[in-house]
Design an enzyme around this catalytic site. Sequence first.
Site, mmCIF file in Angstrom:
data_model
loop_
_atom_site.group_PDB
_atom_site.id
_atom_site.type_symbol
_atom_site.label_atom_id
_atom_site.label_comp_id
_atom_site.label_asym_id
_atom_site.label_seq_id
_atom_site.Cartn_x
_atom_site.Cartn_y
_atom_site.Cartn_z
ATOM 1 C CB CYS A 1 -0.876 -0.003 1.248
ATOM 2 S SG CYS A 1 0.110 0.005 2.769
ATOM 3 C CG HIS B 1 4.672 -6.483 10.882
ATOM 4 N ND1 HIS B 1 3.520 -6.252 11.584
ATOM 5 C CD2 HIS B 1 5.683 -6.106 11.693
ATOM 6 C CE1 HIS B 1 3.832 -5.761 12.773
ATOM 7 N NE2 HIS B 1 5.142 -5.656 12.856
ATOM 8 C CG HIS C 1 -0.515 -4.623 15.559
ATOM 9 N ND1 HIS C 1 -0.222 -3.376 15.033
ATOM 10 C CD2 HIS C 1 -0.338 -5.510 14.546
ATOM 11 C CE1 HIS C 1 0.104 -3.512 13.746
ATOM 12 N NE2 HIS C 1 0.044 -4.799 13.433
ATOM 13 C CD GLU D 1 -2.530 0.902 13.174
ATOM 14 O OE1 GLU D 1 -3.602 1.514 13.269
ATOM 15 O OE2 GLU D 1 -2.283 0.077 12.262
ATOM 16 C CB CYS E 1 -5.901 2.285 5.833
ATOM 17 S SG CYS E 1 -5.122 0.812 5.202
ATOM 18 C CB SER F 1 3.975 -5.434 4.925
ATOM 19 O OG SER F 1 3.288 -6.455 5.595
#
Length: 320
Positions: free
Chosen positions: A18, A47, A131, A133, A202, A275
């Site tokens: 992305c 990742h 995680h 994030e 997203c 990723s």
Amino acid sequence: MDAKPPLRILLCAPRGFCAGVVRAIDAVEQALKLYGAPVYVRHEIVHNKYVVEGLKKKGAVFVEELSEVPDTKAPVIFSAHGVPKSVPAEAADRNFFAIDATCPLVTKVHREAQVHFKRGRHILLIGHRGHPEVVGTIGQLPEGAITLVETAEDARAIAPADPENLAYATQTTLAIDDTAEIVAILRERFPAMAEPHKEDICYATTNRQEAVKKVAPKVDAMIVVGAPNSSNSQRLREAAERAGCARSALVQRASDIDWSVFGAVTSLGITAGASAPEVLVEEIIDAFAERFAVDVESVTSAQEDMFFPLPRALRPSAAE
């Protein structure tokens, strides 16, 4: 020699990198180009083992915490997942040349959380404990300002002190359907709860899951190219199962394919987490082409043209 059995491969589009991942990887490559090795990177930049190993060969040094970085003038890059506020503070204390490669869509969640906090709201963060994030988002605000909601059960059980002053945010890489269920429970329980201006999950996560939902019912099995610690890749595998594909597996490389599961299929869906580089998708198609007469077609659910510019310190003008 026996003729190879036919195999129809449906390739999900969009898949793979992305805009946020492209920007993060480009940030490390550009820092190496402008400043030379070493460039220190806190946490895996994205990742994916293959990407990380490739960058290591070029001179990137990956660390989990800044305490592992020696005193240096070299760039220190924060990964696409975002970091708690304590990390840039520590970098400033040590006079590091810090470059933040946090995905702009993660930064948007951080900003929204800060605005809600200023307005006196308690924030319910939908996401997975531990995680990076989630750790980063929780770390934007003082302890106790955010409550993590991982499951529908959590959403039914939480008992906030002030139910009239709540807001919710979500990790950007969650399963759309799971999140919708949790949000519906929270909305019903707390009608006054403030919502994100625009969906936090997203565009890339959404588009990749939609493509999987189109392909999964049409194939015997599904391969998601991605790393086991990649949240968006795990969600793609789950989306395939939910959409009616009995066999779906998360695979990092062609060497990980379990041929006892995939050796006798007649149709196969392939996608890749945000990723995972396209070269790994090609490697997996090649592995199937050695055993089958493959016919590959692409199934598109959305066109993507999102682009994020590099962090300021890495733009061409910065080096002059």
